[in-house]
Design a protein around this motif. Structure first.
Motif, mmCIF file in Angstrom:
data_model
loop_
_atom_site.group_PDB
_atom_site.id
_atom_site.type_symbol
_atom_site.label_atom_id
_atom_site.label_comp_id
_atom_site.label_asym_id
_atom_site.label_seq_id
_atom_site.Cartn_x
_atom_site.Cartn_y
_atom_site.Cartn_z
ATOM 1 N N LEU A 107 0.811 -1.220 0.000
ATOM 2 C CA LEU A 107 0.000 0.000 0.000
ATOM 3 C C LEU A 107 0.843 1.269 0.000
ATOM 4 C CD1 LEU A 107 -2.893 -0.987 2.426
ATOM 5 C CD2 LEU A 107 -2.925 -0.915 -0.064
ATOM 6 N N LEU A 108 1.859 1.339 0.855
ATOM 7 C CA LEU A 108 2.696 2.547 0.892
ATOM 8 C C LEU A 108 3.361 2.838 -0.455
ATOM 9 C CD1 LEU A 108 4.429 2.634 4.392
ATOM 10 C CD2 LEU A 108 2.782 4.241 3.441
ATOM 11 N N PRO A 109 4.012 1.851 -1.084
ATOM 12 C CA PRO A 109 4.603 2.149 -2.386
ATOM 13 C C PRO A 109 3.556 2.566 -3.423
ATOM 14 C CG PRO A 109 5.554 0.145 -1.509
ATOM 15 C CD PRO A 109 4.410 0.521 -0.618
ATOM 16 N N ASP A 110 2.382 1.951 -3.402
ATOM 17 C CA ASP A 110 1.339 2.324 -4.364
ATOM 18 C C ASP A 110 0.817 3.729 -4.106
ATOM 19 O OD1 ASP A 110 1.613 -0.104 -5.578
ATOM 20 O OD2 ASP A 110 -0.291 -0.943 -4.846
ATOM 21 N N LEU A 111 0.705 4.114 -2.836
ATOM 22 C CA LEU A 111 0.236 5.461 -2.505
ATOM 23 C C LEU A 111 1.246 6.529 -2.909
ATOM 24 C CD1 LEU A 111 -1.360 4.897 1.019
ATOM 25 C CD2 LEU A 111 -2.556 5.418 -1.112
#
Length: 136
Positions: free
Chosen positions: A58-62
């Motif tokens: 989630l963090l990399p995608d955000l």
């Protein structure tokens, strides 16, 4: 001073200790405590897996295309491994504790396993701090 009729001079005696089947009741409570402990290991492993998804995916995608992704992915993979180790050890430990209860013996905590889980948790926490500071 006159006492009202029916007044009690002292409190009623406390009931005597309850007798119970010490083997049966204590063992049942021990089995239930063991079950709760296994469930706690499973919840902890599941939590580490949720952290793995949050940090590694989630963090990399955000973040989109800004910055480097691999440190977050590596950190997420580390938390996934931690979650798996916790679940595997929790299930193993639960089985061994149940066997010990059945045999009427005590089973201490495996220090090596605690050092592995604790060490990996500390390492991931330090890695997370480095990634957060480096990414700022």
């Amino acid at each position: 001073m006159d006492r009202p009729e029916g007044a009690i001079d002292e409190p009623p005696p406390t009931p005597g200790p309850r007798h119970f089947d010490q083997d049966g009741d204590a063992t049942r409570r021990t089995w239930l405590a063991s079950e709760r402990t296994v469930l706690a290991w499973l919840r902890t492993g599941l939590t580490a897996t949720a952290v793995a998804l949050g940090v590694g995916k989630l963090l990399p995608d955000l973040r989109g295309e800004h910055g480097t992704r691999w440190p977050f992915v590596a950190l997420g993979a580390g938390y996934a491994v931690l979650g798996i180790l916790i679940v595997v050890y929790g299930l193993y430990r639960g089985r061994e504790v149940d066997r010990a209860i059945r045999e009427g013996r005590w089973l201490g905590l495996d220090e090596r396993a605690m050092w592995v889980v604790g060490g990996l948790t500390i390492a991931l926490g330090l890695m997370a701090a480095v990634v957060i500071v480096a990414d700022s």
